[in-house]
Each structure stands twice: as structure tokens, then as C-alpha cells.
Scaffold this motif. Sequence first.
Motif, mmCIF file in Angstrom:
data_model
loop_
_atom_site.group_PDB
_atom_site.id
_atom_site.type_symbol
_atom_site.label_atom_id
_atom_site.label_comp_id
_atom_site.label_asym_id
_atom_site.label_seq_id
_atom_site.Cartn_x
_atom_site.Cartn_y
_atom_site.Cartn_z
ATOM 1 N N CYS A 38 -40.806 36.640 -37.959
ATOM 2 C CA CYS A 38 -40.134 35.825 -36.968
ATOM 3 C C CYS A 38 -40.876 34.519 -36.738
ATOM 4 O O CYS A 38 -42.021 34.365 -37.173
ATOM 5 N N GLY A 39 -40.211 33.596 -36.060
ATOM 6 C CA GLY A 39 -40.860 32.327 -35.781
ATOM 7 C C GLY A 39 -39.887 31.289 -35.282
ATOM 8 O O GLY A 39 -38.769 31.609 -34.866
ATOM 9 N N SER A 40 -40.340 30.062 -35.332
ATOM 10 C CA SER A 40 -39.489 28.938 -34.970
ATOM 11 C C SER A 40 -39.739 27.838 -35.992
ATOM 12 O O SER A 40 -40.788 27.192 -35.970
ATOM 13 N N ALA A 41 -38.774 27.672 -36.882
ATOM 14 C CA ALA A 41 -38.948 26.670 -37.940
ATOM 15 C C ALA A 41 -39.046 25.283 -37.316
ATOM 16 O O ALA A 41 -39.857 24.455 -37.712
ATOM 17 N N TYR A 42 -38.230 25.061 -36.299
ATOM 18 C CA TYR A 42 -38.186 23.767 -35.647
ATOM 19 C C TYR A 42 -39.559 23.380 -35.110
ATOM 20 O O TYR A 42 -39.984 22.243 -35.200
ATOM 21 N N ARG A 43 -40.251 24.349 -34.570
ATOM 22 C CA ARG A 43 -41.586 24.086 -34.027
ATOM 23 C C ARG A 43 -42.707 24.379 -35.020
ATOM 24 O O ARG A 43 -43.878 24.467 -34.622
ATOM 25 N N GLY A 86 -30.597 27.893 -39.300
ATOM 26 C CA GLY A 86 -31.849 27.155 -39.507
ATOM 27 C C GLY A 86 -32.289 27.104 -40.961
ATOM 28 O O GLY A 86 -33.459 26.846 -41.238
ATOM 29 N N LYS A 87 -31.356 27.305 -41.890
ATOM 30 C CA LYS A 87 -31.734 27.299 -43.306
ATOM 31 C C LYS A 87 -32.364 25.965 -43.724
ATOM 32 O O LYS A 87 -33.406 25.926 -44.383
ATOM 33 N N THR A 88 -31.730 24.859 -43.310
ATOM 34 C CA THR A 88 -32.241 23.537 -43.693
ATOM 35 C C THR A 88 -33.630 23.313 -43.108
ATOM 36 O O THR A 88 -34.535 22.833 -43.788
ATOM 37 N N THR A 89 -33.797 23.676 -41.837
ATOM 38 C CA THR A 89 -35.095 23.465 -41.183
ATOM 39 C C THR A 89 -36.173 24.326 -41.842
ATOM 40 O O THR A 89 -37.271 23.853 -42.108
ATOM 41 N N VAL A 90 -35.856 25.581 -42.133
ATOM 42 C CA VAL A 90 -36.831 26.448 -42.807
ATOM 43 C C VAL A 90 -37.180 25.849 -44.169
ATOM 44 O O VAL A 90 -38.365 25.764 -44.537
ATOM 45 N N THR A 91 -36.163 25.388 -44.907
ATOM 46 C CA THR A 91 -36.405 24.796 -46.235
ATOM 47 C C THR A 91 -37.318 23.588 -46.117
ATOM 48 O O THR A 91 -38.293 23.453 -46.862
ATOM 49 N N GLU A 92 -37.014 22.708 -45.173
ATOM 50 C CA GLU A 92 -37.847 21.510 -44.991
ATOM 51 C C GLU A 92 -39.287 21.874 -44.668
ATOM 52 O O GLU A 92 -40.222 21.273 -45.180
ATOM 53 N N ARG A 93 -39.436 22.851 -43.797
ATOM 54 C CA ARG A 93 -40.804 23.251 -43.415
ATOM 55 C C ARG A 93 -41.541 23.845 -44.609
ATOM 56 O O ARG A 93 -42.737 23.615 -44.797
#
Length: 414
Positions: A265-270, A30-37
Motif C-alpha cells: 500500500c501507499g500513496s503514489a501522489y505523495r 492512479g496508474k499514471t501516477t504510479v508509473t511516473e513515480r
Amino acid sequence: MAVRTELHRRPTNPLDHVRNLGILAHVDAGKTTVTERILYLTGAVHKRGEVHDGTTVTDFDPQERDRGITIFAAAVSCAWDGHRINLIDTPGHVDFSDEVERSLRVLDGAIAVFDAVAGVEPQSESVWRQADRHGVPRIAFVNKLDRAGADLDTAVASIRDRLHTVPLVVQLPIGAEDGFTGVVDLLRMRALVWDDGHDTFEEEEVPDGLRDEARRRRRLLDEAVAELHPAALEEFCARSAVSGPTLTAALRELTRTGEGVVVLCGSAYRNRGIEPLLDAVVAYLPSPLDVPPVRGTLDDAVQERPADPAAPFAALVFKVNSTATGRLTCLRVYSGTIRKGDTVLDAGARRHERVGRILRVQAGRHSDVDAAVAGDIVAVIGLKSARAGATLCTPAAPLVLEPPAPADPVVSVA
Ligand code: GDP
């Protein structure tokens, strides 16, 4: 409105407001998603479909955007709570091991992202070891808590067992899998609950059903920190608890020495858990002032250069990109100041080069600056030949920065 967690101190030196940050992860964690967020939350990019006031960075022509994205592949600056965070790309694939090494050299700290279902995977282990060798302090983010089969405790156990470090878990998830809605911040004993429609969170009382568990986990955190940190041990012995300020200071120190790793912890996607993650970056990861002075050699004599804008200039090139704007040389300034129009020495190649423009890069755009100082990450236009890995310095005080640690053997990933 989101209420932010208040974990950080109030710094006084401008360099104390800088974080040179990398995100390390196994492919797919989830590196890309975390970065985007992170870029979204820090305002560096705006969500698609929300461009309405004409001030957003997505209002660029396609070529400009492409250029931004190319530059973004190396480094991007964003702001959080009065701090500048320079996010440096670290390739997620072991095939780019040399590039990983180079990015690790210019980072002061990193977020290691793990998948809450898979835990520590082989590639995370190998990048973790590389980061150990470079002495890069890390915090951990266990992502994808919304996935079926996600389990923070199992992921934390794999961090302990496979990375041989002490996990210092500062949050308790609220709900599980699809029902994962927030976290309890164990330092402040407050619940942070995300609102699906609005991308913000509310700070609330810890829910009744989680209060005992939150207390139990806080005690575990206190005990783990007390075992590693003398001031925390003293407080723990006196009061069977560690106070918030001591705990924060101890976590900062343990992060910097690498004796423990703060786990969030968490959910980058959400979009859940990224604000506290950014607060933790500011609170626990070092500024350029907190890391040891960089070392280099001149005629076999070792020299140190402090992170001081007044010291002789020295910088490391970590990436070179060809873009429509020209040849972009991305560098980390370790000491001194570089100005537009300066002549610098590529110390290894013994070649003089002239600095045309200096750019600070944000997602999708860049801005010209007149100078960059110790601690900065910028891109320079005008250098014709300096390669990735080269040291640039003032001709009056040449040195070659220390070579990188040897690369890790390549680990094959199933
Ligand atoms: P990278 O390879 O580490 O950069 O990972 P990506 O950010 O590309 O994510 C890999 C996949 O996992 C994509 O399909 C994402 O949409 C998905 N993903 C990322 N974060 C989460 C999360 O928090 N929850 C879930 N369920 N999926 C996620």
C-alpha cells in the motif's frame, strides 16, 4: 539516503534479472501516477526542475521528447536493483480491450493498482479476469492511502470478495489519511517512514503503539500463507511462525501460481510506498525464465519455444506506432535472438521483412542495440507491414504463436 528492503534472491542467469511488467487499474486509481513515480525512482526520468547536470533524459528537444512519449505509450525500460524492468503500457479503459489483451500476452507479471477509498471497481474486476485467463501473476498496490476515507482493510476485503483471491497483506500503514506517513514491513518488522521534503524513506524501529498490531498482522499473514503453502505450514506448525526466507519463497510461489496476491500500500501522489513496491516486483513477480515456454503452431502441430537466446527466434508484435523516427514495431522476443539486419518471417502473412534498427526504449529517449534476446521487449524500425498480433520468426523455423484468449465482455463503468 533510503534504505532498501532486502527481499530478493541473487540470480545468476541474466534473464533472471528481467521483469516484463504491466500496471493494471481502473481509470483514476492512479496508474499514471504510479508509473511516473516508478520512472522517477528508477532514474528513467528526472523530476521537473531538477535538471542540472546535463545528463538527464529530460534534456531533449520537444520533438525528441514527443517521440519518446509516443514510444513510451507502448513500453519503457528502467532499472531497479540490478534488474531491468520493462514497463509495458496496458490501456486503462475497457474500450481498448483488444489492446489490453495484446499487452497481457507479452507481460510476465503485473501490478494491480486499487484506490484505497473505492477498493475494487468494475473495470479492475474485468482486467483482473483477463489477466487470470492469460495466467499473468500479480501483486496488488492499494494506492491513495492519504485520501480522506481511505481504508486498507476495506480495500483488502473487496479484493478478497470481488476478485476471489487470497490477499496476503505484507504491510501495515502508519498513520491514516492526511497523517499517512509510512508502512511497517511485516516480513522484516521494520518501519519505513517517508520524508516529505526529500522523496526518500528512513528505516526505523516499529513505533511502540503499532508493535502489537504489527505482530497480530504478521501472524495473520503467516496463517494465510501456511494454509496455502506446505513448507510454510510445516514451519508454522513447528514454531507457530514462518521464517523470513520461507515466507518470501512461499509468497513468490503463491504469486506465480495465482493462489494468493501479495498486497502492498501507499500513496503514489505523495511518493510513499513505491520503493517497496519495486522491491516486491523483483522479489515476487516472475522473470521470463519462470514462465512456461510460449506455444505456437506450425502446420497444425503445436510447438514450444523456450526462453533461450540459442533457440530459434520467435517474437510477438504487440504494438505498432508511427513516429518521426519511422514505423516502430514493438515486440516481445520469446525465444532466440534477433539482430540488426536479420530477415524475419511474418508467419501469419507469410511475408519476409528486414530488421533495420533495434531500439531499447527509455522514457524520453531510446538507444540502439545490435541484438535482442529471449525475454526482451524492444522496438524495431524497418518492418514495413507486420501488424499488432503478428508472429515474427526465423524463416528456417516458422510458427504462429497461439492466438490470444477471447476478449472479456465489455463492462460498462458508471
Ligand atoms: P489513472 O487514470 O489510473 O492513470 O490515474 P492517475 O494517475 O491519472 O490519477 C488519477 C487522479 O488521482 C489524479 O488526479 C492523481 O493526481 C490522483 N492520485 C493519484 N495517486 C494518488 C494518491 O496516492 N493520493 C491522492 N490523494 N491522489 C492521487
